[in-house]
Scaffold this active site. Structure first.
Site, PDB file in Angstrom:
ATOM      1  N   CYS A  30     -49.891  10.943  67.076  1.00 53.07           N
ATOM      2  CA  CYS A  30     -48.504  10.745  66.653  1.00 53.07           C
ATOM      3  C   CYS A  30     -47.813   9.689  67.522  1.00 53.07           C
ATOM      4  O   CYS A  30     -47.630   9.892  68.721  1.00 53.07           O
ATOM      5  CB  CYS A  30     -47.777  12.085  66.742  1.00 53.07           C
ATOM      6  SG  CYS A  30     -45.994  12.008  66.603  1.00 53.07           S
ATOM      7  N   CYS A  33     -44.602  10.851  69.201  1.00 57.33           N
ATOM      8  CA  CYS A  33     -44.961  11.811  70.267  1.00 57.33           C
ATOM      9  C   CYS A  33     -45.388  11.061  71.527  1.00 57.33           C
ATOM     10  O   CYS A  33     -44.990  11.437  72.642  1.00 57.33           O
ATOM     11  CB  CYS A  33     -46.096  12.723  69.813  1.00 57.33           C
ATOM     12  SG  CYS A  33     -45.721  13.726  68.357  1.00 57.33           S
TER      13      CYS A  33
END
Length: 105
Positions: A30, A33
């Site tokens: 991600c 993230c």
């Protein structure tokens, strides 16, 4: 400073850790993230002794993510005395997260 939370230790940690806990639900693949990771580390360092900070790899802890209804990542969940009290979805600036922490202390 940031510790890993897993399906095996989450129930005990969340129920028995007093005070404020920040849990970062993330995945390695991600992009947002990965962008948020240094912010989470900085918050853990800046608030050492005031809050506990944990990360949950959602790919390896699918049931834990489901149990907390994590539908998007990153999702940050704040707990206080074992109870969820705040949830933030997406990558947000450090100062905004610090404001939340300050309001919970």
């Amino acid at each position: 400073m940031v510790k890993n939370l897993t399906e095996n230790n989450a129930p005990d940690v969340l129920a028995n850790t007093p005070g404020v806990i920040l849990v970062d639900f993330y995945a390695e693949w991600c992009g947002p993230c990965r962008m948020l990771a240094p912010t989470i580390e900085a918050l853990a360092e800046a608030n050492d002794g005031k809050i506990n900070v944990f990360k949950v790899d959602t790919d390896n802890n699918i049931e834990l993510a489901r149990n907390y209804n994590v539908q998007t990542i990153p999702t940050l969940i704040f707990f206080k005395d074992g109870r969820e009290i705040e949830r933030i979805n997406g990558a947000v600036p450090q100062h905004q997260l610090q404001q939340v922490i300050d309001s919970l202390l």
